[in-house]
Design an enzyme around this catalytic site. Structure first.
Site, mmCIF file in Angstrom:
data_model
loop_
_atom_site.group_PDB
_atom_site.id
_atom_site.type_symbol
_atom_site.label_atom_id
_atom_site.label_comp_id
_atom_site.label_asym_id
_atom_site.label_seq_id
_atom_site.Cartn_x
_atom_site.Cartn_y
_atom_site.Cartn_z
ATOM 1 N N GLU A 128 8.199 1.738 17.696
ATOM 2 C CA GLU A 128 8.292 0.609 18.640
ATOM 3 C C GLU A 128 9.055 0.932 19.924
ATOM 4 O O GLU A 128 10.032 0.267 20.265
ATOM 5 C CB GLU A 128 8.945 -0.590 17.939
ATOM 6 C CG GLU A 128 8.187 -1.032 16.710
ATOM 7 C CD GLU A 128 8.820 -2.239 16.007
ATOM 8 O OE1 GLU A 128 9.884 -2.696 16.436
ATOM 9 O OE2 GLU A 128 8.222 -2.711 15.023
ATOM 10 N N GLU A 163 1.390 -1.002 8.310
ATOM 11 C CA GLU A 163 2.178 -2.151 7.827
ATOM 12 C C GLU A 163 1.324 -3.418 7.739
ATOM 13 O O GLU A 163 1.744 -4.498 8.160
ATOM 14 C CB GLU A 163 3.363 -2.408 8.780
ATOM 15 C CG GLU A 163 4.246 -1.199 8.982
ATOM 16 C CD GLU A 163 5.454 -1.458 9.892
ATOM 17 O OE1 GLU A 163 5.779 -2.622 10.173
ATOM 18 O OE2 GLU A 163 6.064 -0.458 10.321
HETATM 19 C C1 XIL Z 1 11.127 -5.401 8.445
HETATM 20 C C2 XIL Z 1 11.478 -5.591 6.979
HETATM 21 O O1 XIL Z 1 10.319 -5.982 6.291
HETATM 22 C C3 XIL Z 1 12.539 -6.665 6.845
HETATM 23 O O2 XIL Z 1 12.980 -6.739 5.498
HETATM 24 C C4 XIL Z 1 13.716 -6.353 7.762
HETATM 25 O O3 XIL Z 1 14.612 -7.433 7.722
HETATM 26 C C5 XIL Z 1 13.261 -6.156 9.194
HETATM 27 O O4 XIL Z 1 12.278 -5.127 9.214
HETATM 28 N N1 XIL Z 1 8.038 -3.396 11.957
HETATM 29 C C6 XIL Z 1 8.630 -2.373 11.282
HETATM 30 C C7 XIL Z 1 9.267 -2.632 9.959
HETATM 31 O O5 XIL Z 1 8.526 -1.217 11.712
HETATM 32 O O6 XIL Z 1 10.318 -1.746 9.703
HETATM 33 C C8 XIL Z 1 9.740 -4.054 9.876
HETATM 34 O O7 XIL Z 1 10.268 -4.289 8.571
HETATM 35 C C9 XIL Z 1 8.613 -5.010 10.206
HETATM 36 C C10 XIL Z 1 8.130 -4.798 11.599
#
Ligand code: XIL
Length: 401
Positions: free
Chosen positions: A189, A309
């Site tokens: 990101e 994801e």
């Molecule tokens: C999220 C997790 O699912 C949560 O438990 C945490 O509080 C915040 O992060 N993009 C990403 C992930 O790259 O690491 C994120 O995961 C969701 C969005």
């Protein structure tokens, strides 16, 4: 006569056995195929494996800390349906570097808190999962508080050497561990939401050139491990729908390839919005076309494109918290999941797909998106939703390559 009789008796005995066996067997078949158990005996990972692909999930820390802290059904599903894992939070810098190393520019393996990595790899091996994705090395979020404070006082060179030193230590540890962590998100990101530039709200804001910083993170990673697949990962970059973030990403990675930065893959997170209460909107065929174009564009750059994801959240009947959804919505969500998974995994540069969890009971969505939820494959009681069957069908009908 005797022979005939004996033969007759023997024959009829045999026939009666086989007739009985046949009846029992047929009844059994009927009962089993009527139940979900038989019709769905194969798991998602069975199909993925049969097509040379992987299907995975993010795994909760609470489960790897103590499997009995989550429901039995969670334990059963996580161990049977998937063949690749990623840790939802334990591989992030806030866990691995939670305390300040004595020298942040020369991090030693003994400075790392590797317990979270060790727990996931141990659980994966107990579940016979041999492939693990590393997520994530350099990210502006979930960085340790000491770093957020101290990095503000560092000059550009110091930030570069901190990042390189951290990447080297983590990758060296994982390489030595030899536990199947063969993909890593090196940078997560980095592109700004308005997509006109790289982010400017990061602990690494002090570097003189952010793109050069990103490039150097990849160089450090390659130097530390010559084999691991190095990935740039981001969200809202999935569709070539004229969104500037997608355009920025494609331009950025093309530049990196041109400069011979060791980049192997792009992770497209795919946190999508599903259909509304009437089953309308969400991820449509038109989106699938734009989605496909991203895979193709990255393939032309000789890059893998990986859905890292995936979830498909639904707007609920409550604006503030996770309310209820309709049956139509859930059915349509299933179709949209099928479309997403079959589109992604049909592409040759897409070796696997990861879901950001599988159970609505344990999803990050309701706490991060107001009034939305129900985005995964199993409901809050870990019962299969149409979403599960959608993915099942997508994997089942993948063409053999
Ligand atoms: C999220 C997790 O699912 C949560 O438990 C945490 O509080 C915040 O992060 N993009 C990403 C992930 O790259 O690491 C994120 O995961 C969701 C969005």
């Amino acid at each position: 006569m005797i022979i005939l009789t004996a033969d007759g008796i023997k024959k009829s005995y045999l026939y009666s056995i086989s007739a009985q066996t046949l009846i029992v067997f047929t009844t059994l078949l009927f009962c089993l195929s009527a139940s979900d158990g038989f019709a769905q005996q194969k798991t998602l990972s069975d199909f993925a494996r049969a097509h040379g692909k992987w299907i995975g999930t993010a795994v909760k820390s609470s489960y790897t800390k103590n499997p009995n802290s989550v429901s039995e059904s969670y334990q059963k599903i996580v161990a049977s349906e998937f063949n690749i894992y990623v840790s939802e939070n334990d591989f992030k810098m806030s866990s691995i570097l939670k305390t300040r190393p004595e020298n942040p520019f020369q991090i030693k393996i003994s400075d790392l808190h590797t317990a979270g990595i060790d727990r996931l790899t141990k659980q994966a091996s107990a579940n016979k999962i041999s492939k693990i994705r590393g997520h994530t090395l350099i990210w502006y979020r979930q960085a340790p508080e000491w770093l957020n404070q101290e990095a503000k006082t560092w000059n550009s060179q110091q930030i570069h050497s901190f990042a390189a030193s951290y990447i080297t230590a983590v990758l060296t540890y994982c390489k030595t561990k030899n536990a199947g962590i063969d993909d890593w998100d090196v940078v997560n990101e980095a592109i700004d939401d308005n997509a006109s530039a790289l982010r400017s709200d990061t602990w690494y804001d002090g570097v003189s050139d952010k793109q050069e910083f990103i490039d150097n993170c990849f160089h450090a990673a390659r130097k530390a491990d010559s084999k691991v697949r190095l990935t740039y990962n981001d969200y809202n970059v999935e569709l070539t729908d004229g969104s500037s973030k997608n355009a920025y990403l494609l331009k950025m990675v093309a530049g990196m390839k041109k400069r011979r930065v060791p980049l192997d893959a792009v992770g497209i997170q795919s946190h999508f919005m599903g259909p509304d209460q009437n089953g309308e909107g969400g991820f449509t065929e038109a989106h699938a076309d734009d989605f496909r174009k991203t895979f193709v564009a990255l393939r032309h750059l000789k890059l893998y494109c990986i859905v890292t994801e995936l979830d498909l959240r639904l707007p609920t009947d409550d604006e503030n918290k996770e309310g209820n959804v309709t049956q139509i919505q859930l059915a349509e969500q299933g179709k949209q999941y099928q479309l997403i998974v079959s589109t992604a995994l049909s592409e040759p540069n897409s070796p696997y797909l990861l879901l950001w969890g599988f159970s609505d009971h344990y999803s990050w969505i309701p706490s991060h998106f107001k009034g939305q939820g129900h985005g995964l494959l199993f409901d809050k009681n870990n019962q299969k939703k149409p979403a599960y069957h959608g993915i099942y069908n997508a994997l089942n009908s993948l063409k053999k390559r």
